[in-house]
Design a protein around this motif. Structure first.
Motif, short mmCIF file in Angstrom:
data_model
loop_
_atom_site.label_atom_id
_atom_site.label_comp_id
_atom_site.label_asym_id
_atom_site.label_seq_id
_atom_site.Cartn_x
_atom_site.Cartn_y
_atom_site.Cartn_z
N GLU A 1 -16.68 -14.65 5.46
CA GLU A 1 -15.87 -14.87 6.65
C GLU A 1 -14.79 -13.79 6.71
O GLU A 1 -14.10 -13.53 5.72
N GLN A 2 -14.67 -13.14 7.87
CA GLN A 2 -13.66 -12.10 8.02
C GLN A 2 -12.27 -12.71 7.87
O GLN A 2 -11.98 -13.77 8.42
N ASP A 3 -11.44 -12.04 7.08
CA ASP A 3 -10.10 -12.52 6.81
C ASP A 3 -9.20 -11.31 6.63
O ASP A 3 -9.14 -10.73 5.53
N GLU A 4 -8.53 -10.92 7.70
CA GLU A 4 -7.73 -9.70 7.65
C GLU A 4 -6.57 -9.81 6.65
O GLU A 4 -6.24 -8.82 5.99
N ALA A 5 -5.97 -10.98 6.53
CA ALA A 5 -4.87 -11.15 5.58
C ALA A 5 -5.33 -10.92 4.14
O ALA A 5 -4.67 -10.20 3.38
N LYS A 6 -6.48 -11.50 3.79
CA LYS A 6 -7.02 -11.28 2.44
C LYS A 6 -7.41 -9.82 2.26
O LYS A 6 -7.19 -9.23 1.20
N ALA A 7 -8.00 -9.24 3.29
CA ALA A 7 -8.42 -7.84 3.21
C ALA A 7 -7.22 -6.95 2.90
O ALA A 7 -7.27 -6.13 1.97
N ILE A 8 -6.16 -7.10 3.66
CA ILE A 8 -4.98 -6.26 3.47
C ILE A 8 -4.35 -6.51 2.11
O ILE A 8 -3.94 -5.56 1.42
N ARG A 9 -4.30 -7.76 1.68
CA ARG A 9 -3.71 -8.07 0.37
C ARG A 9 -4.46 -7.34 -0.75
O ARG A 9 -3.87 -6.72 -1.62
N HIS A 10 -5.80 -7.39 -0.68
CA HIS A 10 -6.59 -6.73 -1.73
C HIS A 10 -6.51 -5.21 -1.61
O HIS A 10 -6.42 -4.51 -2.62
N LEU A 11 -6.54 -4.70 -0.39
CA LEU A 11 -6.44 -3.25 -0.21
C LEU A 11 -5.08 -2.73 -0.68
O LEU A 11 -5.00 -1.67 -1.29
N GLN A 12 -4.03 -3.48 -0.41
CA GLN A 12 -2.71 -3.07 -0.88
C GLN A 12 -2.63 -3.06 -2.40
O GLN A 12 -2.03 -2.15 -2.99
N ALA A 13 -3.26 -4.04 -3.03
CA ALA A 13 -3.27 -4.08 -4.50
C ALA A 13 -3.98 -2.85 -5.05
O ALA A 13 -3.53 -2.25 -6.03
N ALA A 14 -5.09 -2.47 -4.42
CA ALA A 14 -5.81 -1.27 -4.87
C ALA A 14 -5.00 -0.01 -4.60
O ALA A 14 -4.93 0.91 -5.43
N ALA A 15 -4.35 0.03 -3.43
CA ALA A 15 -3.56 1.21 -3.06
C ALA A 15 -2.38 1.41 -4.01
O ALA A 15 -2.08 2.55 -4.40
N VAL A 16 -1.74 0.32 -4.39
CA VAL A 16 -0.61 0.41 -5.33
C VAL A 16 -1.06 1.01 -6.66
O VAL A 16 -0.31 1.72 -7.32
N GLU A 17 -2.32 0.75 -7.02
CA GLU A 17 -2.88 1.31 -8.26
C GLU A 17 -3.39 2.74 -8.07
O GLU A 17 -3.98 3.32 -8.97
N GLY A 18 -3.20 3.30 -6.86
CA GLY A 18 -3.54 4.70 -6.63
C GLY A 18 -4.87 4.95 -5.98
O GLY A 18 -5.33 6.10 -5.95
N ASP A 19 -5.51 3.92 -5.43
CA ASP A 19 -6.81 4.12 -4.80
C ASP A 19 -6.64 4.73 -3.41
O ASP A 19 -6.10 4.10 -2.50
N ALA A 20 -7.10 5.97 -3.24
CA ALA A 20 -6.93 6.70 -1.98
C ALA A 20 -7.73 6.07 -0.84
O ALA A 20 -7.27 6.05 0.31
N LEU A 21 -8.93 5.58 -1.13
CA LEU A 21 -9.74 4.97 -0.09
C LEU A 21 -9.06 3.72 0.46
O LEU A 21 -9.03 3.50 1.68
N ALA A 22 -8.48 2.93 -0.41
CA ALA A 22 -7.75 1.73 0.03
C ALA A 22 -6.59 2.12 0.93
O ALA A 22 -6.37 1.50 1.97
N ARG A 23 -5.87 3.18 0.56
CA ARG A 23 -4.76 3.63 1.40
C ARG A 23 -5.25 4.07 2.77
O ARG A 23 -4.64 3.76 3.78
N GLY A 24 -6.38 4.76 2.79
CA GLY A 24 -6.95 5.20 4.06
C GLY A 24 -7.39 4.04 4.92
O GLY A 24 -7.18 4.03 6.14
N LEU A 25 -8.01 3.03 4.31
CA LEU A 25 -8.45 1.85 5.05
C LEU A 25 -7.27 1.09 5.64
O LEU A 25 -7.32 0.62 6.79
N ILE A 26 -6.20 0.98 4.87
CA ILE A 26 -5.00 0.32 5.39
C ILE A 26 -4.45 1.09 6.59
O ILE A 26 -4.10 0.50 7.61
N GLY A 27 -4.37 2.40 6.45
CA GLY A 27 -3.88 3.23 7.55
C GLY A 27 -4.74 3.09 8.80
O GLY A 27 -4.22 2.95 9.91
N SER A 28 -6.04 3.10 8.62
CA SER A 28 -6.96 2.94 9.76
C SER A 28 -6.79 1.56 10.40
O SER A 28 -6.76 1.43 11.62
N PHE A 29 -6.69 0.55 9.56
CA PHE A 29 -6.52 -0.81 10.07
C PHE A 29 -5.25 -0.91 10.89
O PHE A 29 -5.25 -1.45 12.00
N GLU A 30 -4.16 -0.37 10.35
CA GLU A 30 -2.87 -0.44 11.07
C GLU A 30 -2.95 0.35 12.38
O GLU A 30 -2.42 -0.10 13.40
#
Length: 95
Positions: free
Chosen positions: A62-91
């Motif tokens: 089930e699509q869940d944008e809140a969960k998606a962003i929470r997990h992507l932010q956790a990956a981005a904080v750890e330095g994952d560039a793809l996660a940062r890009g996905l967050i930027g695209s989403f925003e």
């Protein structure tokens, strides 16, 4: 053995095998999500990225944008560039 030992890399990898139905495993996205969640709790940024992507797309879960962003932010904080890009695209596209 590594999955049973609690290795987050192995757990995430096993999750991917279930998500894809590869390496002789039947596709089971619910089981993949369970494994990704476990790996994420153990600190796997890759698991956070995979969960973020699943919840963002809403394919097989089930699509869940809140969960998606929470997990992507956790990956981005750890330095994952793809996660940062996905967050930027989403925003960008959600404005």
């Amino acid at each position: 053995k590594r999955v049973d030992a609690g290795d987050p890399v192995a757990i995430c990898c096993r999750g991917s095998q279930y998500a894809d139905g590869s390496h002789g495993l039947q596709k089971d996205v619910a089981r993949a999500v369970e494994l990704y969640e476990r790996a994420a709790e153990l600190g796997s940024k890759d698991a956070h990225l995979k969960l973020g992507g699943l919840y963002l797309r809403g394919k097989d879960v089930e699509q869940d944008e809140a969960k998606a962003i929470r997990h992507l932010q956790a990956a981005a904080v750890e330095g994952d560039a793809l996660a940062r890009g996905l967050i930027g695209s989403f925003e960008h596209y959600s404005e």
